[in-house]
Design an enzyme around this catalytic site. Structure first.
Site, mmCIF file in Angstrom:
data_model
loop_
_atom_site.group_PDB
_atom_site.id
_atom_site.type_symbol
_atom_site.label_atom_id
_atom_site.label_comp_id
_atom_site.label_asym_id
_atom_site.label_seq_id
_atom_site.Cartn_x
_atom_site.Cartn_y
_atom_site.Cartn_z
ATOM 1 N N HIS A 81 -26.191 -98.699 10.154
ATOM 2 C CA HIS A 81 -26.656 -97.390 9.687
ATOM 3 C C HIS A 81 -27.974 -97.013 10.342
ATOM 4 O O HIS A 81 -28.249 -95.855 10.594
ATOM 5 C CB HIS A 81 -26.816 -97.402 8.175
ATOM 6 N N GLU A 115 -0.121 -99.996 21.526
ATOM 7 C CA GLU A 115 -1.163 -100.993 21.806
ATOM 8 C C GLU A 115 -0.577 -102.367 22.080
ATOM 9 O O GLU A 115 -1.279 -103.355 22.136
ATOM 10 C CB GLU A 115 -2.233 -101.029 20.711
ATOM 11 N N ASP A 124 -6.487 -103.077 22.140
ATOM 12 C CA ASP A 124 -5.451 -104.096 21.979
ATOM 13 C C ASP A 124 -4.511 -104.131 23.175
ATOM 14 O O ASP A 124 -4.095 -105.198 23.596
ATOM 15 C CB ASP A 124 -4.666 -103.849 20.686
ATOM 16 N N CYS A 167 -7.358 -93.706 21.833
ATOM 17 C CA CYS A 167 -8.438 -93.846 20.850
ATOM 18 C C CYS A 167 -9.185 -95.166 21.011
ATOM 19 O O CYS A 167 -10.048 -95.490 20.214
ATOM 20 C CB CYS A 167 -7.909 -93.689 19.436
HETATM 21 C C1 PEP Z 1 -7.362 -100.139 19.848
HETATM 22 O O1 PEP Z 1 -6.778 -101.230 19.773
HETATM 23 O O2 PEP Z 1 -7.698 -99.604 20.924
HETATM 24 C C2 PEP Z 1 -7.708 -99.402 18.618
HETATM 25 C C3 PEP Z 1 -8.222 -98.195 18.671
HETATM 26 O O3 PEP Z 1 -7.542 -100.061 17.442
HETATM 27 P P1 PEP Z 1 -8.579 -101.137 16.861
HETATM 28 O O4 PEP Z 1 -9.778 -101.134 17.778
HETATM 29 O O5 PEP Z 1 -8.892 -100.696 15.477
HETATM 30 O O6 PEP Z 1 -7.777 -102.388 16.925
HETATM 31 MG MG MG Z 2 -5.898 -101.788 17.886
#
Ligand code: PEP
Ligand code: MG
Length: 580
Positions: free
Chosen positions: A192, A434, A458, A505
């Protein structure tokens, strides 16, 4: 001259005299017994101390909101909730009464116990959250014991603060124009404190381990929170160099600020969507203030970890709706819980696995615990009535798995319908890509999913078979590996052939070189952390789609990551890199 390395959490460069902020000696007081009226008096003082801490937190919150606008104070809501936590408050009093010990002792022990439990958990993100408990706990302790709280408020000159650690409240209280930045020994990117420093545009470095052994002198120091170094006792040439860099960094901040009102569009008019990733509902303020087009990934693990029971439907509904309401008509992609791997429900609840990352993780775990899964689906589907919610599943590795999950969604919808509970009938349901298996059957999955979201974090580790957290192999973790680019290309092409959109993402979306290639491969949506938002927009706006496309199509034909990097650097490096 000494150069110390740290992790930059809020960008910028500062040059000023050092100010060493002494630590508050967070130790448990000696065990002293107390009984009868004295104990009751102690309990009264304890409640007063909590009240004072509450007032102090409210002051910090108001101050931050006065500077940055409504919503930013949300960070402190978590602190206020800690003050109400029965594990800290009631159990302290119970223990003091039962063992006839001073309340301060019982309380400090509780704070320590709680934070040690969390420190033992394997999720670094949660560990950070529980630093909040420590911060709030010790704030109460200082009021309870009457020890003067250290203060930065009375600093008169321009300084860079050096400390073991700095709390979010102290960061919010830093007088603007006098405290030019700070460096701490502990801390992390997701704390934070880091979020507040970013919001206040205060250059900050954390994890400067060598700071413990350094002697600061009478000369100004340099805080370079772009490259992640702290320079003590700089020579004249370095000082002159940094004065020039400071001007460049300030210009850059101004330039990035302007990004807020601009669209994520290439100079030749190719429009993409730029969203942010969110891990905690209270971060939604940061998401709103970036001007993000939506939340591209809302991770829901935070609700499930560090507890022995499961969050019920209402609790989940409350958390999700808070975010959905704050985002108004903007999309919020809620991911069902990704437990397993390195995120466990509780250490005892599952059979120990030899290879947890290849075990019951993500959607597999949800399908194996149908009650938990259906409860989450009900809560998410219901939040769809409040805004534009999309639902997605993590760790999909086959079409069957996606189908099974979708059947659950349909059944839950039928239940909600029968009970006349409002929900979104048409909520889009997506698959995270992923695992290499998912990417390789992307054409089949694309016929069943409404959208794809590539989880590159991942995807990289499963494709290259490398654990990023393992120091022996982390050099092999390579986002620009041609294998990764090909899997992404394949996923995007298959999705587009089936006319569904694709986002990325994972962290790769914010990597300058990778972003150019993703753009060229035709990615529709980038979802990045709020800190990277403006920079990602700047990169997208710095290169034409035609150029990006040409580069990407060439990159996927190359043999090595090194060759990919050289290609991108040679053609567009001067435009996309931060410090050029
Ligand atoms: C990823 O694997 O890129 C993802 C966005 O999921 P996490 O980082 O939560 O595993
Ligand atoms: Mg992931």
């Amino acid at each position: 001259m000494k150069i110390l390395k740290g992790i930059p959490v809020a960008s910028g460069i500062a040059i000023a005299m050092p100010f060493v902020l002494e630590s508050e000696g967070r130790s448990v007081p000696l065990r002293q017994t107390v009984t009868g009226a004295d104990l009751e008096k102690e309990i009264k003082s304890f409640y007063e101390a909590i009240e004072k801490a509450r007032e102090n937190i409210l002051r910090s919150r108001d101050k931050l909101e006065a500077t940055l606008g409504k919503g930013h104070g949300a960070i402190f809501e978590a602190h206020l909730m800690i003050l109400k936590d029965p594990l800290l408050v009631e159990s302290t009093i119970e223990e003091a009464r039962a063992s006839k010990v001073k309340v301060g002792y019982a309380f400090a022990r509780n704070v320590q116990k709680l934070s040690q439990t969390i420190a033992g958990l394997r999720d670094p993100y949660l560990q950070e959250r529980f630093k909040d408990i420590e911060d709030v706990g010790w704030q109460v302790m200082t009021y309870l014991t009457g020890r003067e709280r250290r203060s930065l408020k009375n600093i008169k000159d321009k300084v860079i603060v050096l400390a073991e650690d700095i709390s979010p409240a102290e960061t919010a209280d830093m007088p603007k124009g006098r405290i030019m930045g700070f460096a701490t020994i502990t801390g992390s990117r997701t704390s934070h404190t880091a979020i507040v420093a970013q919001a206040l545009e205060l250059p900050a470095l954390v994890g400067v381990k060598e700071l413990r052994d350094i002697i600061v002198g009478e000369k100004p120091i340099i805080l370079d929170a772009v490259e992640g170094v702290l320079i003590v006792d700089p020579d004249d040439a370095t000082l002159a160099y940094y004065k020039r860099q400071q001007v460049i960094a300030e210009q850059r901040t101004i330039e990035l600020r302007k990004m807020k009102t601009l669209t994520a569009e290439t100079p030749d008019g190719h429009r993409v969507r730029l969203m942010v990733n969110l891990e905690l509902p209270l971060e939604v303020a940061a998401a709103v203030s970036t001007g993000a087009e939506g939340i591209g990934l809302y991770r829901t693990e935070f609700m499930f970890l560090n507890r022995t029971d499961l969050p019920n439907e209402e609790e989940q509904y409350k958390w999700y709706s808070q975010v959905v309401k704050a985002m108004g008509q903007r999309v919020v992609v809620i991911r069902t819980v990704d437990l397993g791997g390195d995120k466990f429900l509780s250490e005892e609840s599952e059979m120990p696995e030899m290879n947890p990352f290849l075990g019951l993780r993500g959607i597999r775990m949800s399908l194996a615990h149908q009650d938990m899964f259906r409860t989450q689906l009900r809560a998410i589907l219901r939040t769809g009535a409040l805004g534009k919610v999309h639902l997605m599943f993590p760790m999909i590795s086959s079409v069957e798995e996606f189908r099974k999950a979708r059947v659950c969604v349909d059944e839950v919808k039928a239940e909600l319908r029968a009970a006349h509970i409002k929900f979104d009938e048409k909520m889009p349901v997506g698959a995270m890509i992923e695992t290499p298996a998912a990417a390789l059957v992307a054409d089949k999955l694309a016929r069943e999913a409404d959208f794809f979201s590539i989880g590159s974090n991942d995807l990289i580790q499963y494709s290259i078979a490398v654990d990023r957290g393992n120091p022996g192999t982390n050099h092999l973790y390579e986002p620009l590996h041609p294998a990764i680019l090909r899997l992404i290309q394949m996923t995007i092409n298959m999705a587009h052939a089936a006319q569904i959109p694709v986002s990325v993402c994972g962290e790769i979306a914010a990597d300058p070189f990778a972003a150019v290639l993703l753009l060229g491969l035709g990615l529709d949506t980038f979802s990045v952390s709020p800190v990277s938002y403006n920079e990602s927009k700047r990169i997208i706006r710095s290169i034409t789609f035609v150029e990006a496309r040409e580069l990407a199509l060439e990159a996927v034909t190359l043999a090595t990551a090194q060759a990919v990097k050289e290609l991108v650097r040679g053609r567009v490096g001067d435009r996309v890199m931060r410090n050029s």
